[in-house]
Design a protein around this motif. Structure first.
Motif, PDB file in Angstrom:
ATOM      1  N   THR A 222     -23.820 -32.881 -13.049  1.00  0.00           N
ATOM      2  CA  THR A 222     -23.684 -34.206 -13.651  1.00  0.00           C
ATOM      3  C   THR A 222     -24.757 -35.122 -13.072  1.00  0.00           C
ATOM      4  OG1 THR A 222     -21.286 -33.918 -13.838  1.00  0.00           O
ATOM      5  CG2 THR A 222     -22.146 -36.155 -14.076  1.00  0.00           C
ATOM      6  N   LEU A 223     -25.579 -35.682 -13.938  1.00  0.00           N
ATOM      7  CA  LEU A 223     -26.576 -36.672 -13.521  1.00  0.00           C
ATOM      8  C   LEU A 223     -25.890 -38.032 -13.520  1.00  0.00           C
ATOM      9  CD1 LEU A 223     -29.474 -37.488 -12.809  1.00  0.00           C
ATOM     10  CD2 LEU A 223     -29.965 -37.596 -15.273  1.00  0.00           C
ATOM     11  N   LEU A 224     -25.706 -38.596 -12.343  1.00  0.00           N
ATOM     12  CA  LEU A 224     -24.957 -39.841 -12.199  1.00  0.00           C
ATOM     13  C   LEU A 224     -25.858 -41.075 -12.224  1.00  0.00           C
ATOM     14  CD1 LEU A 224     -22.543 -38.639  -9.364  1.00  0.00           C
ATOM     15  CD2 LEU A 224     -21.989 -38.922 -11.787  1.00  0.00           C
ATOM     16  N   ARG A 225     -27.095 -40.904 -11.747  1.00  0.00           N
ATOM     17  CA  ARG A 225     -28.000 -42.050 -11.682  1.00  0.00           C
ATOM     18  C   ARG A 225     -29.436 -41.563 -11.706  1.00  0.00           C
ATOM     19  NH1 ARG A 225     -27.973 -46.735  -6.925  1.00  0.00           N
ATOM     20  NH2 ARG A 225     -29.702 -47.987  -7.763  1.00  0.00           N
ATOM     21  N   THR A 232     -28.953 -39.842  -8.322  1.00  0.00           N
ATOM     22  CA  THR A 232     -27.764 -39.179  -7.790  1.00  0.00           C
ATOM     23  C   THR A 232     -27.363 -38.054  -8.738  1.00  0.00           C
ATOM     24  OG1 THR A 232     -26.985 -41.261  -6.825  1.00  0.00           O
ATOM     25  CG2 THR A 232     -25.393 -39.462  -6.980  1.00  0.00           C
ATOM     26  N   VAL A 233     -27.201 -36.877  -8.172  1.00  0.00           N
ATOM     27  CA  VAL A 233     -26.813 -35.699  -8.950  1.00  0.00           C
ATOM     28  C   VAL A 233     -25.605 -35.057  -8.285  1.00  0.00           C
ATOM     29  CG1 VAL A 233     -27.500 -33.421  -9.792  1.00  0.00           C
ATOM     30  CG2 VAL A 233     -29.188 -35.281  -9.694  1.00  0.00           C
ATOM     31  N   SER A 234     -24.579 -34.792  -9.080  1.00  0.00           N
ATOM     32  CA  SER A 234     -23.394 -34.085  -8.594  1.00  0.00           C
ATOM     33  C   SER A 234     -23.404 -32.673  -9.166  1.00  0.00           C
ATOM     34  CB  SER A 234     -22.122 -34.825  -9.020  1.00  0.00           C
ATOM     35  OG  SER A 234     -20.972 -34.078  -8.675  1.00  0.00           O
ATOM     36  N   MET A 235     -23.057 -31.703  -8.332  1.00  0.00           N
ATOM     37  CA  MET A 235     -23.136 -30.313  -8.772  1.00  0.00           C
ATOM     38  C   MET A 235     -22.018 -29.498  -8.124  1.00  0.00           C
ATOM     39  SD  MET A 235     -26.464 -27.799  -8.663  1.00  0.00           S
ATOM     40  CE  MET A 235     -26.854 -28.197  -6.956  1.00  0.00           C
ATOM     41  N   ASN A 289     -28.003 -37.363  -3.052  1.00  0.00           N
ATOM     42  CA  ASN A 289     -28.453 -38.750  -3.122  1.00  0.00           C
ATOM     43  C   ASN A 289     -29.938 -38.760  -2.785  1.00  0.00           C
ATOM     44  OD1 ASN A 289     -25.855 -40.157  -3.599  1.00  0.00           O
ATOM     45  ND2 ASN A 289     -25.326 -39.313  -1.602  1.00  0.00           N
ATOM     46  N   LEU A 290     -30.765 -39.122  -3.754  1.00  0.00           N
ATOM     47  CA  LEU A 290     -32.213 -39.018  -3.598  1.00  0.00           C
ATOM     48  C   LEU A 290     -32.864 -40.394  -3.597  1.00  0.00           C
ATOM     49  CD1 LEU A 290     -31.396 -36.522  -5.985  1.00  0.00           C
ATOM     50  CD2 LEU A 290     -33.433 -35.722  -4.794  1.00  0.00           C
ATOM     51  N   ASN A 291     -33.808 -40.576  -2.679  1.00  0.00           N
ATOM     52  CA  ASN A 291     -34.569 -41.813  -2.583  1.00  0.00           C
ATOM     53  C   ASN A 291     -36.049 -41.475  -2.539  1.00  0.00           C
ATOM     54  OD1 ASN A 291     -32.535 -44.204  -1.967  1.00  0.00           O
ATOM     55  ND2 ASN A 291     -31.815 -42.396  -0.856  1.00  0.00           N
ATOM     56  N   LYS A 292     -36.862 -42.278  -3.235  1.00  0.00           N
ATOM     57  CA  LYS A 292     -38.297 -42.031  -3.297  1.00  0.00           C
ATOM     58  C   LYS A 292     -38.941 -42.240  -1.929  1.00  0.00           C
ATOM     59  CE  LYS A 292     -40.527 -40.710  -7.032  1.00  0.00           C
ATOM     60  NZ  LYS A 292     -41.006 -41.705  -7.955  1.00  0.00           N
ATOM     61  N   THR A 293     -39.838 -41.342  -1.566  1.00  0.00           N
ATOM     62  CA  THR A 293     -40.558 -41.452  -0.299  1.00  0.00           C
ATOM     63  C   THR A 293     -41.992 -41.899  -0.502  1.00  0.00           C
ATOM     64  OG1 THR A 293     -41.326 -39.158  -0.368  1.00  0.00           O
ATOM     65  CG2 THR A 293     -39.181 -39.576   0.654  1.00  0.00           C
ATOM     66  N   GLY A 294     -42.455 -41.901  -1.756  1.00  0.00           N
ATOM     67  CA  GLY A 294     -43.844 -42.254  -2.029  1.00  0.00           C
ATOM     68  C   GLY A 294     -44.774 -41.069  -2.005  1.00  0.00           C
TER      69      GLY A 294
END
Length: 300
Positions: A222-225, A232-235, A289-294
């Motif tokens: 499930t792609l949450l965001r 955010t991805v739930s699996m 929970n993923l955040n961009k690092t650049g």
């Protein structure tokens, strides 16, 4: 040989004699009834277990213990099918287990007057029903079962390789292989960019992750965001269900290492696409929970 002599010989051997198969089936059914009776009473005796591989003995006893604790015994009364193959007898029966209804194959080894529990399987490929030759059609199983089979074969191979590298080199090298060989972060990100070309590369990675894990691997995803800098991805990965259900994995790798393999793969893949991932475990689901690092994701 005269016709009357031939008939006598066939009758003596039991070939074509009415009731011979019925008698055998009745004897086999008694094995099942005795097995269920013993199982109902409590812990199944170790001496009645003769697995395909000796290392699976404890795992099989564990499965029987779990099934006994949740059994609806009315379901166990009569198998749908009984199959004799040499000195084995197989029983096919639908049962409720782990909150799901499925058809299980219980296999027994028969030696003279004694029987031994040998195996239990939730995937049975009906290749005994193959059509006349030549043929290019072979009995299939459900998509879920095929996904399970693919994952079990693949991760069993990878765990064996991980153990081999740990033994002949060191565990640190084995984890390097996990990141570079299995994770293959650069290759995974390249696949995302090539196959999802109409989306910004960082987002393409997230979308490709969802597609690959859902449509190729058979996981519930499930792609949450999905924003420019956060996702955010739930699996619910088969990966962890395998460790619970496949007896051989518990004997080959600790859960700690098994979990670290999973996390190392996804951290490597995310990093190559310019994301930092935090992994949370919620019951049977895994949340990324993923955040961009650049890094990585902005490459053209």
């Amino acid at each position: 040989m005269t016709r009357s002599t031939l008939i006598f010989c066939l009758a003596f051997l039991g070939i074509g004699r009415p009731g011979n198969e019925t008698t055998q089936g009745q004897n086999d059914l008694e094995i099942w009834k005795e097995f269920v009776s013993i199982l109902k009473k409590g812990e199944f005796p170790k001496e009645k277990v003769r697995p395909y591989d000796a290392s699976l003995g404890e795992a099989l006893l564990g499965f029987l213990r779990q099934m006994r604790e949740t059994a609806t015994w009315e379901e166990w009364e009569a198998p749908e099918e009984i199959h004799r193959v040499g000195n084995q007898v197989h029983f096919l029966i639908p049962l409720s287990f782990d909150s799901q209804k499925g058809t299980y194959c219980f296999s027994f080894l028969v030696e003279e007057e004694n029987w031994y529990f040998q195996h239990m399987e939730s995937i049975t490929i009906r290749l005994d029903r193959i059509s006349t030759l030549p043929t290019s059609e072979f009995s299939d199983v459900s998509d879920r079962q095929k996904a399970w089979a693919r994952e079990e074969i693949y991760w069993s191979e990878q765990v064996r390789l991980f153990n081999f590298l740990s033994a002949v080199k060191c565990k640190e090298l084995a984890y390097e292989w996990v990141k570079d060989g299995i994770g293959n972060g650069a290759g995974y990100f390249l696949g995302a960019r090539a196959w999802v070309p109409f989306v910004e590369p960082g987002k393409a990675f997230i979308l490709y992750l969802c597609w690959e894990q859902s449509n190729l691997r058979g996981n519930k995803v499930t792609l949450l965001r999905l924003d420019d800098d956060e996702a955010t991805v739930s699996m619910k990965p088969i990966y962890f269900e395998l460790y619970k259900a496949a007896g051989h994995l518990k004997q080959q790798v600790s859960f700690e290492d098994y979990k670290k393999i999973f996390e190392a793969i996804w951290r490597e893949r995310a990093a190559n696409a310019g994301w930092e991932v935090t992994i949370e475990y919620q019951d049977e689901e895994v949340v990324f929970n993923l955040n961009k690092t650049g890094r990585g994701g902005s490459k053209a």
